[in-house]
Design a protein around this motif. Structure first.
Motif, PDB file in Angstrom:
ATOM      1  N   GLU A  46       2.432   1.633  -3.409  1.00 41.96           N
ATOM      2  CA  GLU A  46       1.453   2.082  -4.405  1.00 41.96           C
ATOM      3  C   GLU A  46       1.215   3.585  -4.293  1.00 41.96           C
ATOM      4  OE1 GLU A  46      -2.161  -0.198  -4.165  1.00 41.96           O
ATOM      5  OE2 GLU A  46      -1.078  -2.086  -4.403  1.00 41.96           O
ATOM      6  N   VAL A  47       1.036   4.066  -3.066  1.00 40.27           N
ATOM      7  CA  VAL A  47       0.815   5.507  -2.865  1.00 40.27           C
ATOM      8  C   VAL A  47       2.040   6.285  -3.316  1.00 40.27           C
ATOM      9  CG1 VAL A  47       0.463   7.313  -1.129  1.00 40.27           C
ATOM     10  CG2 VAL A  47      -0.868   5.192  -1.009  1.00 40.27           C
ATOM     11  N   CYS A  48       3.203   5.797  -2.939  1.00 42.07           N
ATOM     12  CA  CYS A  48       4.459   6.472  -3.266  1.00 42.07           C
ATOM     13  C   CYS A  48       4.671   6.578  -4.773  1.00 42.07           C
ATOM     14  CB  CYS A  48       5.603   5.691  -2.620  1.00 42.07           C
ATOM     15  SG  CYS A  48       7.193   6.487  -2.683  1.00 42.07           S
ATOM     16  N   GLN A  49       4.250   5.565  -5.515  1.00 40.12           N
ATOM     17  CA  GLN A  49       4.504   5.510  -6.952  1.00 40.12           C
ATOM     18  C   GLN A  49       3.361   6.047  -7.807  1.00 40.12           C
ATOM     19  OE1 GLN A  49       5.352   1.341  -7.310  1.00 40.12           O
ATOM     20  NE2 GLN A  49       7.460   1.567  -6.601  1.00 40.12           N
ATOM     21  N   ASP A  50       2.236   6.370  -7.187  1.00 36.24           N
ATOM     22  CA  ASP A  50       1.056   6.821  -7.933  1.00 36.24           C
ATOM     23  C   ASP A  50       1.117   8.325  -8.162  1.00 36.24           C
ATOM     24  OD1 ASP A  50      -1.416   7.433  -8.978  1.00 36.24           O
ATOM     25  OD2 ASP A  50      -2.563   6.365  -7.445  1.00 36.24           O
ATOM     26  N   ARG A  78       2.390  11.123  -1.259  1.00 39.18           N
ATOM     27  CA  ARG A  78       3.535  10.374  -1.793  1.00 39.18           C
ATOM     28  C   ARG A  78       4.772  10.577  -0.943  1.00 39.18           C
ATOM     29  NH1 ARG A  78       3.315  12.851  -7.160  1.00 39.18           N
ATOM     30  NH2 ARG A  78       5.457  12.188  -7.341  1.00 39.18           N
ATOM     31  N   THR A 125       0.835  -1.206   0.000  1.00 41.10           N
ATOM     32  CA  THR A 125       0.000   0.000   0.000  1.00 41.10           C
ATOM     33  C   THR A 125       0.865   1.249   0.000  1.00 41.10           C
ATOM     34  OG1 THR A 125      -1.774  -1.162   1.148  1.00 41.10           O
ATOM     35  CG2 THR A 125      -1.811   1.243   1.251  1.00 41.10           C
ATOM     36  N   GLU A 158      -0.874  10.210  -9.487  1.00 43.37           N
ATOM     37  CA  GLU A 158      -2.157  10.880  -9.303  1.00 43.37           C
ATOM     38  C   GLU A 158      -2.437  11.219  -7.834  1.00 43.37           C
ATOM     39  OE1 GLU A 158      -5.372   8.887 -11.261  1.00 43.37           O
ATOM     40  OE2 GLU A 158      -4.252   8.657 -13.120  1.00 43.37           O
ATOM     41  N   GLN A 159      -1.670  10.637  -6.945  1.00 45.77           N
ATOM     42  CA  GLN A 159      -1.824  10.957  -5.513  1.00 45.77           C
ATOM     43  C   GLN A 159      -1.226  12.344  -5.247  1.00 45.77           C
ATOM     44  OE1 GLN A 159      -3.240   9.258  -2.959  1.00 45.77           O
ATOM     45  NE2 GLN A 159      -3.880   7.604  -4.321  1.00 45.77           N
TER      46      GLN A 159
END
Length: 75
Positions: A26-30, A38, A23, A32-33
């Motif tokens: 995913e946040v770190c690499q997204d 991130r 999780t 769009e976040q």
């Protein structure tokens, strides 16, 4: 009873680690976040990695000291 409850809790947390790490990654690499999310995820990953390394290093040092003490007690 308390020992069993603690063991169960630790086991459940241990089993949840891969999901938690995924999780954060995913946040770190997204892209769009929001950047704050991130950066927060990245900081958490780095901080927890550092702590894990420190604990690992300390455990190794304690093992070495215990071995040395046991060897000296034999003589």
């Amino acid at each position: 009873a308390q020992d069993a409850a603690l063991e169960t809790a630790v086991s459940r947390l241990s089993n949840a680690l891969p999901v938690a790490i995924d999780t954060l990654l995913e946040v770190c690499q997204d892209a769009e976040q929001p950047s704050t999310a991130r950066v927060s995820a990245a900081r958490t990953i780095l901080s927890e990695y550092r702590l894990a390394r420190e604990f690992g290093d300390l455990a190794e040092r304690v093992d070495t000291l215990e071995h040395l003490i046991n060897e000296r007690l034999k003589t």
